[in-house]
Motif scaffolding. Structure first.
Motif, PDB file in Angstrom:
ATOM      1  N   GLY A  71      -4.678  65.911  86.515  1.00 22.17           N
ATOM      2  CA  GLY A  71      -5.829  66.053  87.395  1.00 22.17           C
ATOM      3  C   GLY A  71      -7.089  66.467  86.675  1.00 22.17           C
ATOM      4  N   GLY A  72      -6.947  66.826  85.386  1.00 21.56           N
ATOM      5  CA  GLY A  72      -8.092  67.178  84.562  1.00 21.56           C
ATOM      6  C   GLY A  72      -8.402  66.065  83.574  1.00 21.56           C
ATOM      7  N   TYR A  73      -9.521  66.200  82.908  1.00 20.52           N
ATOM      8  CA  TYR A  73     -10.003  65.161  81.997  1.00 20.52           C
ATOM      9  C   TYR A  73     -10.512  65.795  80.714  1.00 20.52           C
ATOM     10  N   GLU A  74     -10.574  64.977  79.664  1.00 20.73           N
ATOM     11  CA  GLU A  74     -11.132  65.444  78.399  1.00 20.73           C
ATOM     12  C   GLU A  74     -11.981  64.344  77.773  1.00 20.73           C
ATOM     13  N   TRP A  75     -12.905  64.769  76.925  1.00 18.22           N
ATOM     14  CA  TRP A  75     -13.817  63.828  76.258  1.00 18.22           C
ATOM     15  C   TRP A  75     -13.214  63.250  74.992  1.00 18.22           C
ATOM     16  N   TYR A  76     -12.334  63.999  74.349  1.00 18.67           N
ATOM     17  CA  TYR A  76     -11.674  63.525  73.135  1.00 18.67           C
ATOM     18  C   TYR A  76     -10.324  64.209  73.033  1.00 18.67           C
ATOM     19  N   ARG A  77      -9.407  63.535  72.344  1.00 18.53           N
ATOM     20  CA  ARG A  77      -8.069  64.095  72.161  1.00 18.53           C
ATOM     21  C   ARG A  77      -8.097  65.140  71.055  1.00 18.53           C
ATOM     22  N   LEU A  78      -7.161  66.054  71.144  1.00 16.00           N
ATOM     23  CA  LEU A  78      -6.993  67.080  70.121  1.00 16.00           C
ATOM     24  C   LEU A  78      -5.748  66.771  69.306  1.00 16.00           C
ATOM     25  N   ARG A  79      -5.897  66.650  67.999  1.00 17.98           N
ATOM     26  CA  ARG A  79      -4.728  66.466  67.121  1.00 17.98           C
ATOM     27  C   ARG A  79      -3.980  67.775  66.960  1.00 17.98           C
ATOM     28  N   GLU A  80      -4.767  68.835  66.817  1.00 21.15           N
ATOM     29  CA  GLU A  80      -4.244  70.191  66.730  1.00 21.15           C
ATOM     30  C   GLU A  80      -5.137  71.032  67.628  1.00 21.15           C
ATOM     31  N   ASP A  85      -9.973  64.520  67.555  1.00 30.13           N
ATOM     32  CA  ASP A  85      -9.723  63.157  67.110  1.00 30.13           C
ATOM     33  C   ASP A  85     -11.053  62.403  67.086  1.00 30.13           C
ATOM     34  N   GLU A  86     -11.482  61.988  65.906  1.00 29.68           N
ATOM     35  CA  GLU A  86     -12.815  61.406  65.762  1.00 29.68           C
ATOM     36  C   GLU A  86     -12.960  60.095  66.518  1.00 29.68           C
ATOM     37  N   ALA A  87     -11.918  59.274  66.546  1.00 24.68           N
ATOM     38  CA  ALA A  87     -12.024  57.972  67.211  1.00 24.68           C
ATOM     39  C   ALA A  87     -12.339  58.128  68.692  1.00 24.68           C
ATOM     40  N   THR A  88     -11.653  59.057  69.369  1.00 24.87           N
ATOM     41  CA  THR A  88     -11.911  59.239  70.798  1.00 24.87           C
ATOM     42  C   THR A  88     -13.252  59.941  71.025  1.00 24.87           C
ATOM     43  N   LEU A  89     -13.659  60.818  70.110  1.00 21.97           N
ATOM     44  CA  LEU A  89     -14.991  61.422  70.210  1.00 21.97           C
ATOM     45  C   LEU A  89     -16.066  60.345  70.142  1.00 21.97           C
ATOM     46  N   ARG A  90     -15.967  59.460  69.147  1.00 21.32           N
ATOM     47  CA  ARG A  90     -16.975  58.403  68.981  1.00 21.32           C
ATOM     48  C   ARG A  90     -17.006  57.483  70.198  1.00 21.32           C
ATOM     49  N   ALA A  91     -15.829  57.150  70.713  1.00 21.84           N
ATOM     50  CA  ALA A  91     -15.773  56.270  71.882  1.00 21.84           C
ATOM     51  C   ALA A  91     -16.450  56.920  73.087  1.00 21.84           C
TER      52      ALA A  91
END
Length: 229
Positions: A71-80, A85-91
């Protein structure tokens, strides 16, 4: 009477609080929530700014969370826990740039007076968006986040760009050291920076909101509104 604004289609889900005054173009505050939250969750923060002419657009991150954070959302994935995660941040930064262009064209937005306000992951996004496209925003309010070093090569664009950056000294999610590193980085790159620390955890406080409100008012009032035909 509150201005009626019909929602438009955009690449990111969003919610609105319309201004109480009528105009062809309004100063606009774009809210970016933190990890696990939503557009609806951060939207009440808009009422802290007490401006009748302010259009508020709360944007929802594109990545859904599961498990206990469903039910929540995030802007980028966390590896740790402390590594993004740079790819999801850039996207997401690309998606946000597209979204800003869409709402500037589709809503009564003054494109010269658009300010991003982000909390936690939303603060990271706000600072990243300002570094990549400083001409697209008038300023940034970044609360309890940090500057994404993944876009530091673009930070030279920030000379003179306004930002209000704040952090809680007792933050156990994103430690205050991250805020201080952000302060030092932004100062090196010549940003017009207001930096504050508050005796709080990973949250917002009344004192912080009062200072952010004063900063926003000074910024918006320093930019002439568009000329009416």
């Amino acid at each position: 009477m509150t201005q009626r604004i019909e929602p438009i289609q955009a690449n990111l889900h969003h919610e609105l609080i319309a201004p109480s005054t009528r105009a062809d173009a309004h100063p606009t505050l774009v809210l970016l929530h933190g990890r696990g939250d939503s557009a609806a969750g951060i939207l009440p923060l808009a009422y802290e700014f007490e401006r009748e002419d302010l259009l508020v657009i709360s944007v929802q991150a594109p990545l859904e969370l599961g498990g206990v954070m469903a039910g929540g959302y995030e802007w980028y994935r966390l590896r740790e826990p402390r590594r993004l995660d740079e790819a999801t941040l850039r996207a997401s930064l690309d998606a946000l740039a597209e979204f800003l262009e869409t709402v500037k064209a589709g809503y009564p937005v003054d494109p010269e007076r658009v300010v991003l306000l982000g909390f936690s992951q939303g603060a990271v996004m706000s600072l990243g968006a300002q570094a990549l496209r400083p001409e697209s925003v008038a300023g940034v309010i970044a609360l309890s986040g940090y500057f994404p070093i993944e876009v530091e090569s673009d930070a030279g664009n920030l000379v003179g760009a306004p930002a209000f950056v704040a952090h809680g000294v007792h933050d156990d999610i994103i430690p205050v050291e991250a805020g201080r590193r952000t302060r030092d980085l932004l100062e090196r790159h010549g940003i017009d920076l207001t930096y504050r620390e508050y005796p709080m955890a990973h949250q917002v406080s009344a004192e912080e909101m009062a200072e952010a409100r004063s900063w926003l008012n000074r910024l918006l009032d320093s930019i002439p509104p568009p000329m009416t035909p």
